[in-house]
Design a protein around this motif. Structure first.
Motif, PDB file in Angstrom:
ATOM      1  N   ASN A 251      29.429  35.197  31.312  1.00  0.00           N
ATOM      2  CA  ASN A 251      28.269  34.376  31.620  1.00  0.00           C
ATOM      3  C   ASN A 251      28.605  32.885  31.535  1.00  0.00           C
ATOM      4  N   ASN A 252      27.974  32.092  32.409  1.00  0.00           N
ATOM      5  CA  ASN A 252      27.925  30.636  32.251  1.00  0.00           C
ATOM      6  C   ASN A 252      29.303  29.984  32.212  1.00  0.00           C
ATOM      7  N   CYS A 253      30.238  30.505  32.988  1.00  0.00           N
ATOM      8  CA  CYS A 253      31.612  30.001  32.955  1.00  0.00           C
ATOM      9  C   CYS A 253      31.910  29.135  34.179  1.00  0.00           C
ATOM     10  N   HIS A 254      32.851  28.208  34.014  1.00  0.00           N
ATOM     11  CA  HIS A 254      33.340  27.379  35.116  1.00  0.00           C
ATOM     12  C   HIS A 254      34.847  27.606  35.225  1.00  0.00           C
ATOM     13  N   ILE A 255      35.308  28.023  36.425  1.00  0.00           N
ATOM     14  CA  ILE A 255      36.695  28.458  36.571  1.00  0.00           C
ATOM     15  C   ILE A 255      37.303  27.846  37.831  1.00  0.00           C
ATOM     16  N   SER A 256      38.473  27.224  37.668  1.00  0.00           N
ATOM     17  CA  SER A 256      39.253  26.718  38.796  1.00  0.00           C
ATOM     18  C   SER A 256      40.719  26.986  38.465  1.00  0.00           C
ATOM     19  N   VAL A 257      41.368  27.864  39.237  1.00  0.00           N
ATOM     20  CA  VAL A 257      42.670  28.382  38.817  1.00  0.00           C
ATOM     21  C   VAL A 257      43.637  28.483  39.992  1.00  0.00           C
ATOM     22  N   GLY A 258      44.874  28.949  39.669  1.00  0.00           N
ATOM     23  CA  GLY A 258      45.913  29.081  40.683  1.00  0.00           C
ATOM     24  C   GLY A 258      45.974  30.457  41.314  1.00  0.00           C
ATOM     25  N   ASP A 259      45.012  31.318  41.000  1.00  0.00           N
ATOM     26  CA  ASP A 259      44.945  32.650  41.621  1.00  0.00           C
ATOM     27  C   ASP A 259      43.482  33.061  41.630  1.00  0.00           C
ATOM     28  N   ASP A 260      43.162  34.317  41.333  1.00  0.00           N
ATOM     29  CA  ASP A 260      41.774  34.750  41.357  1.00  0.00           C
ATOM     30  C   ASP A 260      41.015  34.262  40.126  1.00  0.00           C
ATOM     31  N   CYS A 261      39.733  33.937  40.314  1.00  0.00           N
ATOM     32  CA  CYS A 261      38.937  33.407  39.199  1.00  0.00           C
ATOM     33  C   CYS A 261      38.552  34.509  38.214  1.00  0.00           C
ATOM     34  N   ILE A 262      37.872  35.538  38.685  1.00  0.00           N
ATOM     35  CA  ILE A 262      37.541  36.704  37.866  1.00  0.00           C
ATOM     36  C   ILE A 262      37.997  37.940  38.623  1.00  0.00           C
ATOM     37  N   VAL A 263      38.759  38.798  37.960  1.00  0.00           N
ATOM     38  CA  VAL A 263      39.300  40.001  38.600  1.00  0.00           C
ATOM     39  C   VAL A 263      39.053  41.210  37.703  1.00  0.00           C
ATOM     40  N   ILE A 264      38.513  42.253  38.283  1.00  0.00           N
ATOM     41  CA  ILE A 264      38.228  43.471  37.533  1.00  0.00           C
ATOM     42  C   ILE A 264      39.272  44.517  37.906  1.00  0.00           C
ATOM     43  N   LYS A 265      39.958  45.070  36.904  1.00  0.00           N
ATOM     44  CA  LYS A 265      41.092  45.959  37.145  1.00  0.00           C
ATOM     45  C   LYS A 265      41.013  47.195  36.241  1.00  0.00           C
ATOM     46  N   SER A 266      41.819  48.217  36.591  1.00  0.00           N
ATOM     47  CA  SER A 266      41.839  49.420  35.743  1.00  0.00           C
ATOM     48  C   SER A 266      43.148  50.200  35.864  1.00  0.00           C
ATOM     49  N   GLY A 267      44.240  49.544  36.191  1.00  0.00           N
ATOM     50  CA  GLY A 267      45.531  50.221  36.216  1.00  0.00           C
ATOM     51  C   GLY A 267      46.073  50.437  37.606  1.00  0.00           C
ATOM     52  N   ARG A 268      47.396  50.552  37.689  1.00  0.00           N
ATOM     53  CA  ARG A 268      48.085  50.642  38.964  1.00  0.00           C
ATOM     54  C   ARG A 268      48.676  52.028  39.187  1.00  0.00           C
ATOM     55  N   ASP A 269      48.316  52.655  40.292  1.00  0.00           N
ATOM     56  CA  ASP A 269      48.953  53.866  40.798  1.00  0.00           C
ATOM     57  C   ASP A 269      49.053  54.956  39.722  1.00  0.00           C
ATOM     58  N   GLU A 270      50.185  55.620  39.651  1.00  0.00           N
ATOM     59  CA  GLU A 270      50.327  56.771  38.754  1.00  0.00           C
ATOM     60  C   GLU A 270      50.086  56.393  37.301  1.00  0.00           C
ATOM     61  N   ASP A 271      50.583  55.225  36.871  1.00  0.00           N
ATOM     62  CA  ASP A 271      50.385  54.825  35.483  1.00  0.00           C
ATOM     63  C   ASP A 271      48.902  54.600  35.182  1.00  0.00           C
ATOM     64  N   GLY A 272      48.177  54.018  36.121  1.00  0.00           N
ATOM     65  CA  GLY A 272      46.748  53.807  35.932  1.00  0.00           C
ATOM     66  C   GLY A 272      45.970  55.115  35.914  1.00  0.00           C
ATOM     67  N   ARG A 273      46.346  56.037  36.792  1.00  0.00           N
ATOM     68  CA  ARG A 273      45.667  57.342  36.790  1.00  0.00           C
ATOM     69  C   ARG A 273      45.983  58.114  35.517  1.00  0.00           C
ATOM     70  N   SER A 274      47.204  57.971  35.031  1.00  0.00           N
ATOM     71  CA  SER A 274      47.591  58.655  33.797  1.00  0.00           C
ATOM     72  C   SER A 274      46.826  58.098  32.597  1.00  0.00           C
ATOM     73  N   ALA A 275      46.654  56.792  32.538  1.00  0.00           N
ATOM     74  CA  ALA A 275      45.880  56.192  31.450  1.00  0.00           C
ATOM     75  C   ALA A 275      44.423  56.635  31.516  1.00  0.00           C
ATOM     76  N   ALA A 276      43.906  56.810  32.729  1.00  0.00           N
ATOM     77  CA  ALA A 276      42.561  57.374  32.952  1.00  0.00           C
ATOM     78  C   ALA A 276      41.480  56.617  32.177  1.00  0.00           C
ATOM     79  N   ARG A 277      41.523  55.292  32.249  1.00  0.00           N
ATOM     80  CA  ARG A 277      40.531  54.467  31.554  1.00  0.00           C
ATOM     81  C   ARG A 277      39.849  53.570  32.592  1.00  0.00           C
TER      82      ARG A 277
END
Length: 523
Positions: A251-277
């Motif tokens: 909430n209420n944040c100000h962001i200026s950066v060299g890539d994405d400002c806010i990014v929602i993630k949950s793991g990559r490929d097989e490792d992400g599926r294995s973690a299952a979170r």
């Protein structure tokens, strides 16, 4: 016998004693009073560590940094510990890579690895807080410079790369992505890993070695009123990246950066599926975002799935993209139940809204756990002004991007709305100005509805709608008073319904080839 003045002094002391005792029980350690150098010339890591340990042994408390500059190596938070960086205080981290050893459990772009300690980190901690009106500086430039050299093809083979290879021997043997990324993986500025009840408020952050704030496998996170300012040429310096987290409030944040400002993630490929979170139950509201690659992004590391996200009351200016969802074959996972409302975008370099299941081109494959899905996305009350492309939706041949609704949208862009392998798409109360392409163009898509759509400042010789290899189209209750020679073009398209439209500015309603118009009733 005491004099009157002495009696008054004694009464005051007796009155203040309980307050003095109470303050000593609160558990606040002023780091400067403990001998920390406030000029930024002497490293005070040991003093900070000792303060955290002492407070932890008492059950918790606060380490307070008054005005001044404090130089430190990485800081490990423990349960019930608060770092309070006061107004005028700068907590500046060393750029000696050796300080960030030994390597610890982490997650790097969605893969579980052992790598450098984050500037501030915690593992299996509860009730941790970063707060204050001060500045936290990750001193990232030295990290960036070595990364640029390695990326440029220089054979560095530093001792840190050798340590990484030893710590991740098994991973490097079977994970092609980490092998490709090299053996110098920079740390994030703040990483709570498997933590509960995390709060970050009020502070300003800058110059992280890699991403700025990255909670991992954590729950009940509040990030409120912070500022993140990273140079626009700093590599991969995302703002906030919750990864496989639950119940997150930004909430209420100000962001200026060299890539994405806010990014929602949950793991990559097989490792992400294995973690299952999965990452789920996320709210993002009242934020301003400037000069990043994306305003709010989901993916591309979403193999554990992302569910139940609301994004509201935000302003994006100068970002490459506004809202972006990105994934690809091999990820698997589902992005679903996303609600986006009350967003103003201005000077967007590329796409206002991008939903892309072709983040990297890959050959078609049978549907399996490797096949991602994006569905049930609701976007309303959006204004996009000065974008290269209004909206782009790219599904896969084997699985459409589906159930996406736009309500009450105004957009002015060079290019309009494009969709390929999309289904069950709705545009309701949608005003669009598209300077260089058809306002709406869909290919290989099904069940698309347009209601109360108006095309602004149309190119008189360009079609308003263009469909190829589509089926199930409804164009209803639209109003077009400005002059257009041609309204709809359809090729190899079935089941086109054009109903109850007021089109006084349209000369030719539809041009079609190998297509079937079911019903027409227009004015």
């Amino acid at each position: 016998m005491l004099k009157k003045s002495e009696r008054v002094a004694l009464i005051i002391i007796m009155f203040l004693m309980p307050l003095i005792d109470a303050s000593s029980q609160i558990g606040i350690i002023n780091i400067r009073e403990e001998g920390a150098d406030h000029t930024g010339k002497k490293v005070c890591t040991h003093i900070i560590e000792e303060a955290i340990t002492n407070l932890s042994n008492q059950g918790g408390g606060e380490v307070y940094f008054p005005a001044g500059q404090y130089l430190t190596g990485p800081i490990e938070l423990k349960s019930n510990i608060t770092l309070n960086v006061g107004a005028g205080a700068v907590l500046k981290f060393t750029d000696n890579f050796d300080d960030y050893l030994p390597m610890i459990d982490s997650r790097w772009e969605g893969v579980r690895v052992k790598t450098f300690k984050s500037n501030i980190y915690a593992h299996n901690a509860t009730n941790i807080t970063l707060k204050g009106r001060g500045l936290i500086d990750g001193s990232g430039k030295k990290w960036w410079d070595l990364w640029w050299r390695i990326k440029g093809g220089e054979q560095t083979n530093t001792k840190w790369e050798q340590i990484f290879a030893e710590e991740n021997d098994s991973l490097l043997q079977h994970n092609e992505y980490i092998k490709k990324m090299g053996r110098f993986l920079r740390p994030t500025l703040f990483m709570p890993y498997e933590c509960y009840n995390v709060r970050v408020e009020g502070l300003t952050f800058q110059n992280p070695p890699f991403w700025t704030l990255m909670p991992v496998f954590s729950e009940n996170i509040t990030i409120d009123g912070i500022t993140i300012l990273n140079p626009d040429n700093s590599p991969n310096t995302d703002g906030i990246d919750p990864s496989s987290c639950r119940n997150v409030r930004i909430n209420n944040c100000h962001i200026s950066v060299g890539d994405d400002c806010i990014v929602i993630k949950s793991g990559r490929d097989e490792d992400g599926r294995s973690a299952a979170r999965p990452t789920e139950n996320i709210t993002i509201t009242n934020c301003t975002m400037l000069d990043g690659h994306g305003g709010v992004v989901i993916g591309s590391e979403m193999s554990g799935s992302v569910r139940r996200v609301t994004i509201s009351n935000c302003v994006f200016q100068g970002t490459d993209r506004g809202i972006r969802m990105k994934t690809m074959r091999g990820r698997g996972g589902v992005v679903e139940d996303i609600r986006i409302s009350n967003i103003v975008m201005y000077d967007i370099v590329k796409d206002g809204v991008m939903i892309n299941m072709h983040y990297h081109e890959t050959p078609e494959e049978p549907v399996s756990e490797r096949t991602p899905a994006i569905k049930n996305v609701f976007i309303s009350n959006i204004r996009i002004k000065k974008a290269k492309q209004a909206v782009a939706i790219y599904g896969l041949k084997e699985r459409d991007a589906s159930n996406i609704t736009f309500n009450d949208v105004f957009v002015s862009a060079e290019k309009g709305v494009y969709g390929n392998y999309a289904s069950n798409i709705q545009f309701n109360t949608f005003q669009i100005e598209s300077k260089k392409t058809e306002p709406f163009k869909f290919e290989n898509s099904n069940n698309i509805q347009f209601r109360n759509v108006t095309i602004l400042n149309p190119d008189i010789d360009r079609f308003g709608f263009a469909f190829t290899n589509c089926s199930g189209l409804l164009i209803k209750d639209c109003f077009q008073v400005e002059s257009m020679s041609n309204y709809i073009k359809a090729e190899n398209t079935e089941s086109i319904y054009i109903l109850n439209n007021a089109l006084p500015g349209v000369k030719n309603l539809i041009e079609h080839k190998n297509s079937k118009v079911i019903s027409q009733d227009n004015y």
